[in-house]
Design a protein around this motif. Structure first.
Motif, short mmCIF file in Angstrom:
data_model
loop_
_atom_site.label_atom_id
_atom_site.label_comp_id
_atom_site.label_asym_id
_atom_site.label_seq_id
_atom_site.Cartn_x
_atom_site.Cartn_y
_atom_site.Cartn_z
N GLY A 1 -3.54 4.87 8.12
CA GLY A 1 -3.16 4.61 6.73
C GLY A 1 -1.89 3.77 6.66
O GLY A 1 -0.96 3.95 7.45
N THR A 2 -1.86 2.82 5.72
CA THR A 2 -0.68 1.97 5.55
C THR A 2 -0.58 1.46 4.11
O THR A 2 -1.59 1.23 3.46
N THR A 3 0.67 1.28 3.66
CA THR A 3 0.89 0.65 2.35
C THR A 3 1.17 -0.84 2.51
O THR A 3 1.28 -1.56 1.54
N ARG A 4 1.29 -1.30 3.77
CA ARG A 4 1.61 -2.71 4.06
C ARG A 4 0.55 -3.35 4.97
O ARG A 4 0.84 -3.77 6.10
N PRO A 5 -0.70 -3.45 4.51
CA PRO A 5 -1.74 -4.01 5.39
C PRO A 5 -1.50 -5.46 5.77
O PRO A 5 -2.01 -5.93 6.79
N GLU A 6 -0.70 -6.21 4.98
CA GLU A 6 -0.41 -7.61 5.29
C GLU A 6 0.43 -7.74 6.56
O GLU A 6 0.54 -8.84 7.12
N ALA B 1 5.11 2.69 -7.33
CA ALA B 1 3.66 2.89 -7.24
C ALA B 1 3.09 1.97 -6.17
O ALA B 1 3.45 0.79 -6.08
N SER B 2 2.22 2.52 -5.34
CA SER B 2 1.65 1.75 -4.25
C SER B 2 0.26 2.27 -3.92
O SER B 2 -0.22 3.24 -4.54
N THR C 1 -5.97 5.16 -1.63
CA THR C 1 -5.41 6.28 -2.41
C THR C 1 -4.15 5.81 -3.11
O THR C 1 -3.27 5.19 -2.48
N GLN C 2 -4.04 6.09 -4.41
CA GLN C 2 -2.82 5.73 -5.14
C GLN C 2 -1.70 6.68 -4.75
O GLN C 2 -1.90 7.89 -4.64
#
Length: 794
Positions: A221-226, A201-202, A341-342
Motif C-alpha cells: 500500500g502507498t499514497t505516493r504511487p508516482e 485527504a489522500s 482506500t480513502q
C-alpha cells in the motif's frame, strides 16, 4: 471647590496630543552615557508590508508594559523597534501585488519591484504602534542605539554577512549535496523548522509487486504511487511471520520493472496496510533516513519545478499530482491495482507557501548544529522562561534535530552569501568583514586568485535563509562588532519576547547562532506568548471573517481600553486571549472611574503626612499590599493578576468603601472633624491616587500621564515605581469594613429608604470604635453604640 482636571470625562481624543508629544520630544530616547543598568528588549520585527494584526498589537502592548515598568525601576531602557523587510514574505507579496514570478523575472527588475512594494507600504506599522502608546526609544530610522532598524538595511545585512564570515572561518559552515526539503511553489530549500504537518485527504493504493525468485505477487500500500520509480527496497517487520520467507529475495517494481531487495526491518508495522512497505528515495523524512542507514543510492524523480524527471520514464514532465493520477491509470490498465482506500495522510507542507514539500537533491550551505546539541541543551537551561513550561518547546526541538541547518536559499530579496569562486580552479574567495557584498553583481575584493592567479571569478547567487538574518537581532540591537565596549557592557540581552509558534525558529536559531559566535547564552529572560483568538476561542483568520483590525479598535475606542483589556483579559504566557469589541469596550468603565476619582481628589489640597486616623492607616496598608504584589508580579512579566487586583481596589476597596467613608471628613463642611483629621484624609486620598496612577502607568500610560501631569506637573513615566511603606497596626480588617458597609446599605435598601436617610441607632463591633466619627457621618447614625454584633434601628 473645583477639580484641577478641566475635562469632565476621559475620551480617546485626549490621546493623540500625548503620544504625538512623546514622539516629538524624544523623551524615551536611549541615553548611551547613562550610568544606570541597561535593560534591553529584543523586540520581534514585524513585516511592514502588512498592517499590524491584533496579535502583534496585543503582544507589543505587553512588551511596552515590561519596558515602562523597568524604566520606573531605574533602568536605562533599550527598547528599539525593528522592521522586517527581508526574505520570502516580501517576495511572495511582490509576486502577488505586481502579478510576476520570481523565477520568470530578471533579478535586478524583481528587486526593484520589492523596493517599490516596501516604499508603498509607508508608515502604517509605525503609526499603529505610536497610537498604541508604545514607548520605543525612537520612531526615526537610523544606525544609532535604539533607533528604528530595518533588516534590509546595509548595516544590518553587513552584520549578517560578518557573522557568516566568522562562522565560515571557524569551519562551522560547509557545502554539501544532499536531499533537502524543497518548496516547489517558492522554488527554494527550506529548513525542517519551516515545515508543518497536516492531515490531508489522500488515497491509499494497494499495488502489486512480483517476487523474482518465486513468481508470487505481493501487495504493497502507498499514497505516493508516482514514486515507485525511486523504490530502493521492500521491507517487512522481522516479527511478521507472513513474510519471513521473502527475506533476501528480490521484488520487481510494477511498470518500471526495477529489481529491488526485500529485507526485514522494524520500520514496517505489522498491522499497518499489508505489512509490506516500499522504501522510496525521498517520499518523506523516514525514507531519507532509511536510505542513509542502509547506504542506498537515492534516485530523485522530482525536479525543482515540481515536475517528474527522466527517472520517472513515461511520467516525465508531469506535475506530481498529475503523475500520481497517470500512474494509477496505468496500474489499472495492467491489472496491478488491487484496491483503493480513502485515508488521511500526515503530510509535510511549507509554513510559508502551504505547498506540499518534495525532497530533492540540492547543493546547499549548512551550519553545523548536530555537534553542539548537548551544549545547546545546557544553554537552553540558562535563561529564565516565562512560563517555565515553554522551555519544553525549545528542548523538544533540540532533541528532534536530525540534520544540520541548511542556510542557503535560491531567492533574491535577502542578504547575499558573500562568496566568489575562481573560474579556473574553483578556489573560494571569502572577503574581509565590514562591508556589504553582493557577489551576484559585484567583483570580488581581490583581483587575482590566491591559488592560481586567475582574474576571472564567479559570484555566489544564493542568499541566506531569513532566520539566518533574524537570528542576529539581539547582536544588532546590542551593537555587536560596531561598538565592542557597549556590547560588553550591555550583553546579554535582558529579554526576548516572542510567540510560541516561532520557538523552534527565531528563538532556537538565535540561541544557536549567538552561542556559536559568543560562546554564551544571549538572553537573560525569555517570554513566550500564546495566541489571540476570537470570542468563541477560534483562531483568527481572514477566511473565517473573524479578524479584528487593531486600527478599527483604535478608531473606535482609543489605545487605553485596548491596553487595559490586554492586561485584564488573561495571562498570555499561560493561555490564549479571547478578543471582541465588547470585551475591549467593557474596560472603558474602569478608565472613566479612574478619571472621576482623580477629579474628585484633585478638589482637595495636598497635605503632608500627619498623625493619621485608623481609617487612613487601613487604606494605606491595603495600598501597600497592592504595591508589594504588583511589583513582585511585574518583575515576572505578569501584568494580568496585578491588573485584576488594581481594578478591584479602585472599584471596591477604595471607591466604594474608603472614599464613601472619608469624603465627609475631607470636605469637613460641618466642622465635625479636627483640622488634623481633615488633613489626614486629604493626605491619604492623594497618596492613594498617586500610587494607583504609578501602578497603572505601565498598563495605561496615556491617561495616567495626563492625570499626573495636570495634577503634579511631572511626567509619571520618569517617577520611581512605588516602594513598600510602613505597615500600620490596626484592630479591624478590610473584611470588617466591607461587611459593615454592605450590611447597612442592604438594610436601607430593604427598608426602601435613601442611603442618606437617618439611622436612629447603630451598634457596631468594638474593634471599629476608632473610626466611629467616619461611620456616623457616612451612614447618618443619630446614636452609635458598640457591642459584639451589628444592629440597625430606623
Amino acid at each position: 471647590m473645583e477639580s484641577k482636571l478641566k475635562e469632565k470625562n476621559w475620551s480617546k481624543e485626549l490621546e493623540k496630543p500625548i503620544y504625538e508629544y512623546w514622539k516629538k520630544s524624544k523623551c524615551y530616547k536611549f541615553n548611551k552615557s547613562s550610568k544606570k543598568e541597561i535593560y534591553s528588549i529584543d523586540t520581534p520585527p514585524p513585516y511592514i508590508n502588512t498592517p499590524v494584526h491584533i496579535g502583534q498589537a496585543t503582544t507589543y502592548i505587553l512588551m511596552d508594559m515590561f519596558a515602562r515598568f523597568r524604566r520606573m525601576t531605574n533602568y536605562e531602557l533599550l527598547f528599539p523597534l525593528g522592521l522586517d523587510k527581508n526574505g520570502l514574505p516580501i517576495e511572495v507579496a511582490t509576486e502577488k501585488k505586481f502579478g510576476i514570478k520570481l523565477i520568470e523575472t530578471p533579478r535586478e527588475k524583481f528587486l526593484l519591484y520589492c523596493k517599490k512594494l516596501l516604499d508603498e507600504a509607508g508608515s502604517v506599522t509605525t503609526d499603529s504602534f505610536l497610537r498604541l502608546g508604545i514607548s520605543f526609544n525612537s520612531y526615526e530610522k537610523g544606525n544609532s542605539v535604539g533607533e528604528i532598524y530595518e533588516t534590509d538595511s546595509r548595516s544590518y545585512r553587513t552584520l549578517t554577512q560578518n557573522t557568516f564570515i566568522d562562522l565560515w572561518n571557524k569551519s562551522l559552515i560547509y557545502e554539501d549535496e544532499r536531499i533537502t526539503n524543497w518548496d516547489p511553489e517558492l522554488q527554494t530549500t527550506i529548513a525542517d523548522s519551516e515545515i508543518e504537518y497536516k492531515d490531508l485527504a489522500s488515497t491509499f493504493n494497494d499495488i502489486k509487486f512480483k517476487v523474482k525468485e518465486t513468481g508470487e505477487w505481493i501487495v504493497i500500500g502507498t499514497t505516493r504511487p508516482e514514486l515507485v520509480c525511486t523504490c530502493g527496497m521492500v521491507v517487512f517487520n522481522p516479527k511478521d511471520e507472513r513474510y519471513k520467507h521473502l527475506q533476501g529475495k528480490t521484488a520487481i517494481t510494477p511498470l518500471f520493472k526495477r529489481e529491488v531487495p526485500v529485507r526485514a526491518h522494524p520500520l514496517a508495522e505489522i498491522d499497518k496496510g499489508t505489512g509490506l512497505v516500499m522504501m522510496c528515495s525521498a517520499g518523506d523524512l523516514s525514507d531519507i533516513r532509511f536510505f542513509r542507514e542502509m547506504n542506498l543510492d537515492p534516485i530523485i524523480a522530482v525536479e525543482k519545478d515540481g515536475t517528474m524527471n527522466h527517472h520517472a520514464d513515461f511520467l516525465k514532465g508531469l506535475k506530481v499530482k498529475e503523475a500520481r493520477q497517470k500512474m494509477i491509470e496505468e496500474l489499472k490498465k495492467n491489472n496491478l491495482l488491487v484496491k483503493q482506500t480513502q485515508t488521511t495522510h500526515r503530510t509535510p507542507v511549507s509554513e510559508r507557501s502551504g505547498a506540499e514539500i518534495e525532497f530533492i537533491e540540492m547543493k546547499e550551505f549548512y551550519l553545523k548544529q548536530l555537534n553542539v546539541k548537548k551544549k545547546l541543551k545546557e544553554i537552553a537551561q540558562k535563561p529564565h522562561f516565562y512560563e517555565e513550561s515553554s522551555r519544553r518547546i525549545l528542548l523538544d526541538w533540540i532533541d528532534s534535530l536530525a540534520t544540520d541547518w541548511p542556510i542557503s536559499r535560491r531567492r533574491y530579496y535577502a542578504t547575499e552569501i558573500p562568496l566568489w569562486y575562481c573560474k579556473d580552479c574553483e578556489y573560494i574567495i571569502v572577503p574581509k568583514k565590514g562591508k556589504y557584498y553582493q557577489p551576484w553583481k559585484q567583483k570580488p575584493p581581490q583581483k587575482n586568485c590566491p591559488k592560481c592567479k586567475s582574474k576571472e571569478f564567479i559570484g555566489e547567487t544564493r542568499v541566506f535563509d531569513t532566520w539566518f538574518d533574524s537570528s542576529i537581532s539581539p547582536l544588532y540591537v546590542l551593537m555587536y562588532e560596531r561598538d565592542k565596549a557597549f556590547f560588553k557592557k550591555s550583553s546579554p540581552c535582558s529579554l526576548r519576547p516572542q510567540g510560541k509558534e516561532i520557538s523552534r525558529t527565531w528563538l532556537y536559531y538565535t540561541l544557536l547562532k549567538c552561542y556559536l559566535l559568543t560562546g554564551k547564552p544571549i538572553f537573560k529572560d525569555v517570554w513566550i506568548n500564546y495566541h489571540i483568538v476570537d470570542e468563541k476561542g477560534y483562531k483568527m483568520s481572514k477566511s473565517k471573517g473573524n479578524v479584528i483590525d487593531p486600527r478599527e479598535v483604535l478608531d473606535k475606542f482609543g489605545a487605553e481600553p485596548f491596553r487595559l483589556w490586554a492586561a485584564v483579559e488573561g495571562n498570555l504566557t499561560k493561555t490564549d486571549f479571547r478578543c471582541s469589541f465588547d470585551r475591549i469596550e467593557g474596560t472603558r468603565k474602569t478608565l472613566t472611574k479612574l478619571w472621576n476619582i482623580a477629579r474628585f481628589i484633585s478638589m482637595f489640597p495636598e497635605k503632608k503626612s500627619t498623625n493619621l486616623t485608623d481609617l487612613d492607616k487601613w487604606i494605606i496598608n491595603e495600598m501597600n499590599e497592592l504595591i508589594i504584589f504588583s511589583k513582585n508580579q511585574y518583575e515576572q512579566y505578569n501584568f494580568h493578576d496585578p491588573a485584576i487586583n488594581i481594578k478591584h481596589f479602585i472599584w471596591e476597596t477604595f471607591a466604594s468603601h474608603y472614599m464613601e467613608l472619608v469624603k465627609n471628613r475631607a470636605y469637613n463642611s460641618t466642622k465635625e472633624f479636627t483640622k488634623q483629621e481633615q488633613d489626614s484624609a486629604c493626605y491619604t486620598l492623594h497618596y492613594c491616587l498617586d500610587n494607583i496612577l504609578k501602578l497603572l502607568a505601565p498598563i495605561t500610560p496615556i491617561i495616567t500621564y495626563k492625570i499626573y501631569k495636570d495634577l503634579r506637573k511631572k511626567d509619571i513615566h520618569f517617577e520611581r515605581f512605588p516602594a513598600e511603606s510602613k505597615k500600620y497596626k490596626i484592630l479591624f480588617s478590610t473584611k470588617d469594613i466591607e461587611l459593615l458597609n454592605s450590611e447597612i446599605w442592604k438594610a436601607k435598601k430593604d427598608k426602601e429608604v435613601s442611603l442618606k436617610d437617618e439611622i436612629k441607632s447603630l451598634t457596631i463591633p468594638n474593634k471599629l470604635k476608632s473610626i466611629k466619627k467616619d461611620l456616623v457621618m457616612t451612614h447618618n447614625a443619630k446614636e452609635l453604640k458598640f457591642g459584639n454584633k451589628l444592629t440597625i434601628s430606623f
